[in-house]
Design a protein around this motif. Structure first.
Motif, PDB file in Angstrom:
ATOM      1  N   SER A  28       0.828  -1.205   0.000  1.00  0.00           N
ATOM      2  CA  SER A  28       0.000   0.000   0.000  1.00  0.00           C
ATOM      3  C   SER A  28       0.862   1.254   0.000  1.00  0.00           C
ATOM      4  N   LEU A  29       1.895   1.262   0.844  1.00  0.00           N
ATOM      5  CA  LEU A  29       2.780   2.423   0.911  1.00  0.00           C
ATOM      6  C   LEU A  29       3.560   2.623  -0.388  1.00  0.00           C
ATOM      7  N   LYS A  30       4.023   1.521  -0.956  1.00  0.00           N
ATOM      8  CA  LYS A  30       4.760   1.625  -2.224  1.00  0.00           C
ATOM      9  C   LYS A  30       3.867   2.146  -3.333  1.00  0.00           C
ATOM     10  N   CYS A  31       2.616   1.735  -3.321  1.00  0.00           N
ATOM     11  CA  CYS A  31       1.666   2.218  -4.313  1.00  0.00           C
ATOM     12  C   CYS A  31       1.486   3.730  -4.170  1.00  0.00           C
ATOM     13  N   LEU A  32       1.331   4.185  -2.941  1.00  0.00           N
ATOM     14  CA  LEU A  32       1.174   5.623  -2.714  1.00  0.00           C
ATOM     15  C   LEU A  32       2.399   6.402  -3.200  1.00  0.00           C
ATOM     16  N   GLU A  33       3.579   5.846  -2.950  1.00  0.00           N
ATOM     17  CA  GLU A  33       4.800   6.497  -3.425  1.00  0.00           C
ATOM     18  C   GLU A  33       4.832   6.541  -4.948  1.00  0.00           C
ATOM     19  N   LYS A  34       4.474   5.423  -5.559  1.00  0.00           N
ATOM     20  CA  LYS A  34       4.513   5.322  -7.020  1.00  0.00           C
ATOM     21  C   LYS A  34       3.550   6.311  -7.682  1.00  0.00           C
ATOM     22  N   PHE A  35       2.385   6.484  -7.088  1.00  0.00           N
ATOM     23  CA  PHE A  35       1.365   7.337  -7.698  1.00  0.00           C
ATOM     24  C   PHE A  35       1.226   8.691  -6.987  1.00  0.00           C
ATOM     25  N   ASN A  36       2.321   9.149  -6.373  1.00  0.00           N
ATOM     26  CA  ASN A  36       2.349  10.472  -5.729  1.00  0.00           C
ATOM     27  C   ASN A  36       1.160  10.704  -4.794  1.00  0.00           C
ATOM     28  N   SER A  37       0.911   9.743  -3.944  1.00  0.00           N
ATOM     29  CA  SER A  37      -0.147   9.817  -2.917  1.00  0.00           C
ATOM     30  C   SER A  37      -1.564   9.896  -3.478  1.00  0.00           C
ATOM     31  N   ASP A  38      -1.751   9.450  -4.713  1.00  0.00           N
ATOM     32  CA  ASP A  38      -3.094   9.397  -5.300  1.00  0.00           C
ATOM     33  C   ASP A  38      -3.789   8.136  -4.790  1.00  0.00           C
ATOM     34  N   LYS A  39      -4.572   8.289  -3.735  1.00  0.00           N
ATOM     35  CA  LYS A  39      -5.210   7.147  -3.073  1.00  0.00           C
ATOM     36  C   LYS A  39      -6.142   6.379  -3.998  1.00  0.00           C
ATOM     37  N   SER A  40      -6.753   7.055  -4.946  1.00  0.00           N
ATOM     38  CA  SER A  40      -7.706   6.381  -5.835  1.00  0.00           C
ATOM     39  C   SER A  40      -7.026   5.291  -6.670  1.00  0.00           C
ATOM     40  N   LYS A  41      -5.738   5.440  -6.930  1.00  0.00           N
ATOM     41  CA  LYS A  41      -5.020   4.440  -7.733  1.00  0.00           C
ATOM     42  C   LYS A  41      -4.579   3.242  -6.889  1.00  0.00           C
ATOM     43  N   CYS A  42      -4.714   3.354  -5.585  1.00  0.00           N
ATOM     44  CA  CYS A  42      -4.221   2.304  -4.695  1.00  0.00           C
ATOM     45  C   CYS A  42      -5.335   1.616  -3.916  1.00  0.00           C
ATOM     46  N   ASP A  47      -7.800  -2.220   0.141  1.00  0.00           N
ATOM     47  CA  ASP A  47      -8.831  -3.228   0.430  1.00  0.00           C
ATOM     48  C   ASP A  47      -8.218  -4.552   0.861  1.00  0.00           C
ATOM     49  N   ILE A  48      -7.144  -4.955   0.197  1.00  0.00           N
ATOM     50  CA  ILE A  48      -6.462  -6.208   0.547  1.00  0.00           C
ATOM     51  C   ILE A  48      -5.878  -6.107   1.954  1.00  0.00           C
ATOM     52  N   TYR A  49      -5.258  -4.969   2.266  1.00  0.00           N
ATOM     53  CA  TYR A  49      -4.690  -4.759   3.598  1.00  0.00           C
ATOM     54  C   TYR A  49      -5.789  -4.747   4.661  1.00  0.00           C
ATOM     55  N   LYS A  50      -6.873  -4.057   4.375  1.00  0.00           N
ATOM     56  CA  LYS A  50      -7.988  -3.976   5.321  1.00  0.00           C
ATOM     57  C   LYS A  50      -8.559  -5.368   5.614  1.00  0.00           C
ATOM     58  N   GLU A  51      -8.699  -6.190   4.584  1.00  0.00           N
ATOM     59  CA  GLU A  51      -9.209  -7.553   4.769  1.00  0.00           C
ATOM     60  C   GLU A  51      -8.238  -8.392   5.604  1.00  0.00           C
ATOM     61  N   CYS A  52      -6.956  -8.226   5.349  1.00  0.00           N
ATOM     62  CA  CYS A  52      -5.948  -8.950   6.125  1.00  0.00           C
ATOM     63  C   CYS A  52      -6.023  -8.553   7.597  1.00  0.00           C
ATOM     64  N   LYS A  53      -6.115  -7.242   7.872  1.00  0.00           N
ATOM     65  CA  LYS A  53      -6.198  -6.775   9.258  1.00  0.00           C
ATOM     66  C   LYS A  53      -7.468  -7.281   9.935  1.00  0.00           C
ATOM     67  N   LYS A  54      -8.546  -7.366   9.176  1.00  0.00           N
ATOM     68  CA  LYS A  54      -9.802  -7.880   9.717  1.00  0.00           C
ATOM     69  C   LYS A  54      -9.635  -9.344  10.144  1.00  0.00           C
ATOM     70  N   LYS A  55      -8.989 -10.142   9.297  1.00  0.00           N
ATOM     71  CA  LYS A  55      -8.759 -11.555   9.635  1.00  0.00           C
ATOM     72  C   LYS A  55      -7.811 -11.688  10.827  1.00  0.00           C
ATOM     73  N   GLU A  56      -6.791 -10.834  10.854  1.00  0.00           N
ATOM     74  CA  GLU A  56      -5.843 -10.842  11.967  1.00  0.00           C
ATOM     75  C   GLU A  56      -6.568 -10.518  13.284  1.00  0.00           C
ATOM     76  N   ARG A  57      -7.436  -9.527  13.264  1.00  0.00           N
ATOM     77  CA  ARG A  57      -8.201  -9.140  14.451  1.00  0.00           C
ATOM     78  C   ARG A  57      -9.135 -10.265  14.889  1.00  0.00           C
ATOM     79  N   GLU A  58      -9.823 -10.887  13.921  1.00  0.00           N
ATOM     80  CA  GLU A  58     -10.731 -11.990  14.261  1.00  0.00           C
ATOM     81  C   GLU A  58      -9.977 -13.142  14.901  1.00  0.00           C
ATOM     82  N   ALA A  59      -8.788 -13.436  14.390  1.00  0.00           N
ATOM     83  CA  ALA A  59      -7.978 -14.516  14.961  1.00  0.00           C
ATOM     84  C   ALA A  59      -7.561 -14.173  16.394  1.00  0.00           C
TER      85      ALA A  59
END
Length: 71
Positions: A28-42, A47-59
Motif C-alpha cells: 500500500s505504501l509503495k503504491c502511494l509512493e509510485k502514484f504520488n499519494s493518489d489514493k484512488s489508484k491504490c 482493500d487487501i490490507y484492510k481484509e488482512c487486518k480484519k482476519k488478523e483481528r478476528e484470529a
C-alpha cells in the motif's frame, strides 16, 4: 544490564513488521509512493490490507475467547 530479546505477550504488541499483514501494508505504501499519494489508484491495495487486518483481528479475538482467566 543485558536486555533480553523477547516476543511480546500478545501479537498486537508486536511491531508492524511482525504482522502477518506487513506485505500488504508495504504494498500500500509503495503504491502511494509510485502514484504520488493518489489514493484512488491504490484502493485495491488498501482493500487487501484492510481484509488482512480484519482476519488478523478476528484470529486475535478468537484466541482471547479461548483463553480463560480461571484455568
Amino acid at each position: 544490564m543485558a536486555s533480553k530479546a523477547s516476543t511480546p505477550p500478545y501479537p498486537s504488541a508486536a511491531r508492524i513488521a511482525d504482522s502477518p499483514c506487513y506485505t500488504q501494508y508495504t504494498a500500500s505504501l509503495k503504491c502511494l509512493e509510485k502514484f504520488n499519494s493518489d489514493k484512488s489508484k491504490c484502493q485495491e491495495h488498501f482493500d487487501i490490507y484492510k481484509e488482512c487486518k480484519k482476519k488478523e483481528r478476528e484470529a486475535r479475538l478468537e484466541r482471547n475467547r479461548n483463553r480463560s482467566l480461571f484455568s
